[in-house]
Design an enzyme around this catalytic site. Structure first.
Site, PDB file in Angstrom:
ATOM      1  N   GLN A  62      43.770 -27.535  -2.950  1.00 24.84           N
ATOM      2  CA  GLN A  62      44.715 -27.638  -1.828  1.00 24.84           C
ATOM      3  C   GLN A  62      43.951 -27.815  -0.518  1.00 24.84           C
ATOM      4  O   GLN A  62      42.918 -27.184  -0.296  1.00 24.84           O
ATOM      5  CB  GLN A  62      45.560 -26.373  -1.739  1.00 24.84           C
ATOM      6  CG  GLN A  62      46.575 -26.226  -2.857  1.00 24.84           C
ATOM      7  CD  GLN A  62      47.394 -24.953  -2.683  1.00 24.84           C
ATOM      8  OE1 GLN A  62      48.027 -24.741  -1.656  1.00 24.84           O
ATOM      9  NE2 GLN A  62      47.331 -24.099  -3.688  1.00 24.84           N
TER      10      GLN A  62
HETATM   11  P1  GTP Z   1      44.730 -26.647  -7.956  1.00 22.94           P
HETATM   12  O1  GTP Z   1      44.315 -25.365  -8.584  1.00 22.94           O
HETATM   13  O2  GTP Z   1      45.953 -26.515  -7.105  1.00 22.94           O
HETATM   14  O3  GTP Z   1      43.623 -27.326  -7.206  1.00 22.94           O
HETATM   15  O4  GTP Z   1      45.149 -27.661  -9.152  1.00 22.94           O
HETATM   16  P2  GTP Z   1      44.338 -28.008 -10.485  1.00 22.94           P
HETATM   17  O5  GTP Z   1      43.497 -29.206 -10.251  1.00 22.94           O
HETATM   18  O6  GTP Z   1      43.659 -26.800 -11.022  1.00 22.94           O
HETATM   19  O7  GTP Z   1      45.496 -28.475 -11.485  1.00 22.94           O
HETATM   20  P3  GTP Z   1      46.134 -27.652 -12.715  1.00 22.94           P
HETATM   21  O8  GTP Z   1      45.135 -27.509 -13.809  1.00 22.94           O
HETATM   22  O9  GTP Z   1      46.758 -26.439 -12.177  1.00 22.94           O
HETATM   23  O10 GTP Z   1      47.231 -28.712 -13.241  1.00 22.94           O
HETATM   24  C1  GTP Z   1      48.267 -29.189 -12.396  1.00 22.94           C
HETATM   25  C2  GTP Z   1      49.404 -29.700 -13.237  1.00 22.94           C
HETATM   26  O11 GTP Z   1      49.018 -30.885 -13.958  1.00 22.94           O
HETATM   27  C3  GTP Z   1      49.867 -28.715 -14.314  1.00 22.94           C
HETATM   28  O12 GTP Z   1      51.278 -28.792 -14.413  1.00 22.94           O
HETATM   29  C4  GTP Z   1      49.209 -29.244 -15.582  1.00 22.94           C
HETATM   30  O13 GTP Z   1      49.932 -28.931 -16.757  1.00 22.94           O
HETATM   31  C5  GTP Z   1      49.259 -30.736 -15.325  1.00 22.94           C
HETATM   32  N1  GTP Z   1      48.211 -31.460 -16.064  1.00 22.94           N
HETATM   33  C6  GTP Z   1      46.885 -31.180 -16.096  1.00 22.94           C
HETATM   34  N2  GTP Z   1      46.226 -32.073 -16.837  1.00 22.94           N
HETATM   35  C7  GTP Z   1      47.135 -32.948 -17.298  1.00 22.94           C
HETATM   36  C8  GTP Z   1      47.048 -34.118 -18.134  1.00 22.94           C
HETATM   37  O14 GTP Z   1      45.991 -34.556 -18.605  1.00 22.94           O
HETATM   38  N3  GTP Z   1      48.225 -34.774 -18.366  1.00 22.94           N
HETATM   39  C9  GTP Z   1      49.409 -34.344 -17.860  1.00 22.94           C
HETATM   40  N4  GTP Z   1      50.507 -35.047 -18.164  1.00 22.94           N
HETATM   41  N5  GTP Z   1      49.528 -33.256 -17.069  1.00 22.94           N
HETATM   42  C10 GTP Z   1      48.398 -32.572 -16.792  1.00 22.94           C
END
Ligand code: GTP
Ligand code: MG
Length: 171
Positions: A62
Site C-alpha cells: 500500500q
Molecule cells: P498487500 O499486502 O496489500 O501489499 O497485498 P499482497 O501483494 O500481499 O496481496 P495478497 O497476497 O494479499 O493478495 C491480494 C488478492 O489477490 C487476494 O484476494 C488473493 O487471493 C488474490 N490473488 C493472489 N494471487 C493471485 C493469483 O495468482 N490469481 C488470482 N486470481 N488471484 C490472486
C-alpha cells in the site's frame, strides 16, 4: 544434520499483487494461513528449500507503507518482486517503484538477485510474462541476476520454478 544457509529475502510489489499469497504457498502446509488479508506494515515469514532457509520480509505494498521498504534493503540478500499481470492501469506505478528500488543507494551497486513473479496469470486479461517484462524494461537490468516467472499464487503454479532459480543464484 547440516544447517541450511540462511538468506534474507525482501518481498516487494504493489498492494494486491499477491505477495503474501505467494509466500504463504511456499510455507509447509501445516504453517499456511487460511485467510490472507492485506499486510499492514510488514510481516516476517520463514520457509525452507532443500539447501536454504529463507527469512522473508513480506512488505505491505500500500502506498502509505511503501516508504518502509528501503529500511530493509541493506539486510536483503535477494528480492522477490511481484506484479499483478492483470493490473494494466497500475503497471506504470509498478515500474516507478521498481525503478526507485533499482536506483536506491543500498541496491544500486549490488549484484542482488531479483526474482519477478508475473502473478495472476489465471485471469483472462492477464498480460504474458514477456509483455510484463517489456513494460517494466527488465532487459535494462544488466548488473544483477534476474528472472521472471508467470505464476498463479492461488493454485501455487509457477512458484517452484522461481524458487529453483533463486536457489541456483550464488546466494
Ligand atoms: P498487500 O499486502 O496489500 O501489499 O497485498 P499482497 O501483494 O500481499 O496481496 P495478497 O497476497 O494479499 O493478495 C491480494 C488478492 O489477490 C487476494 O484476494 C488473493 O487471493 C488474490 N490473488 C493472489 N494471487 C493471485 C493469483 O495468482 N490469481 C488470482 N486470481 N488471484 C490472486
Ligand atoms: Mg501482503
Amino acid at each position: 544434520g547440516l544447517k541450511k544457509k540462511e538468506v534474507n529475502v525482501l518481498c516487494l510489489g504493489l498492494d494486491n499483487s499477491g505477495k503474501t499469497t505467494i509466500i504463504n504457498q511456499l510455507k509447509p502446509s501445516n504453517a499456511q494461513a487460511q485467510d490472507i488479508v492485506p499486510t499492514i506494515g510488514f510481516s516476517i515469514e520463514k520457509f525452507k528449500t532443500s539447501s536454504l532457509s529463507f527469512t522473508v520480509f513480506d512488505m505491505s505494498g500500500q502506498g502509505r507503507y511503501r516508504n518502509l521498504w528501503e529500511h530493509y534493503y541493506k539486510e536483503g540478500q535477494a528480492i522477490i518482486f511481484v506484479i499483478d499481470s492483470s493490473d494494466k492501469l497500475r503497471m506504470v506505478v509498478a515500474k516507478e517503484e521498481l525503478d526507485t528500488l533499482l536506483n536506491h543507494p543500498d541496491i544500486k551497486h549490488r549484484r542482488i538477485p531479483i526474482l519477478f513473479f508475473a502473478n495472476k496469470m489465471d485471469l483472462r486479461d492477464a498480460l504474458s510474462s514477456v509483455k510484463v517484462s517489456q513494460l517494466l524494461c527488465l532487459e535494462n537490468i544488466k548488473d544483477k541476476p534476474w528472472h521472471i516467472c508467470a505464476s498463479n499464487a492461488v493454485q501455487g503454479e509457477g512458484l517452484q520454478e522461481g524458487v529453483d532459480w533463486l536457489q541456483g543464484t550464488d546466494l
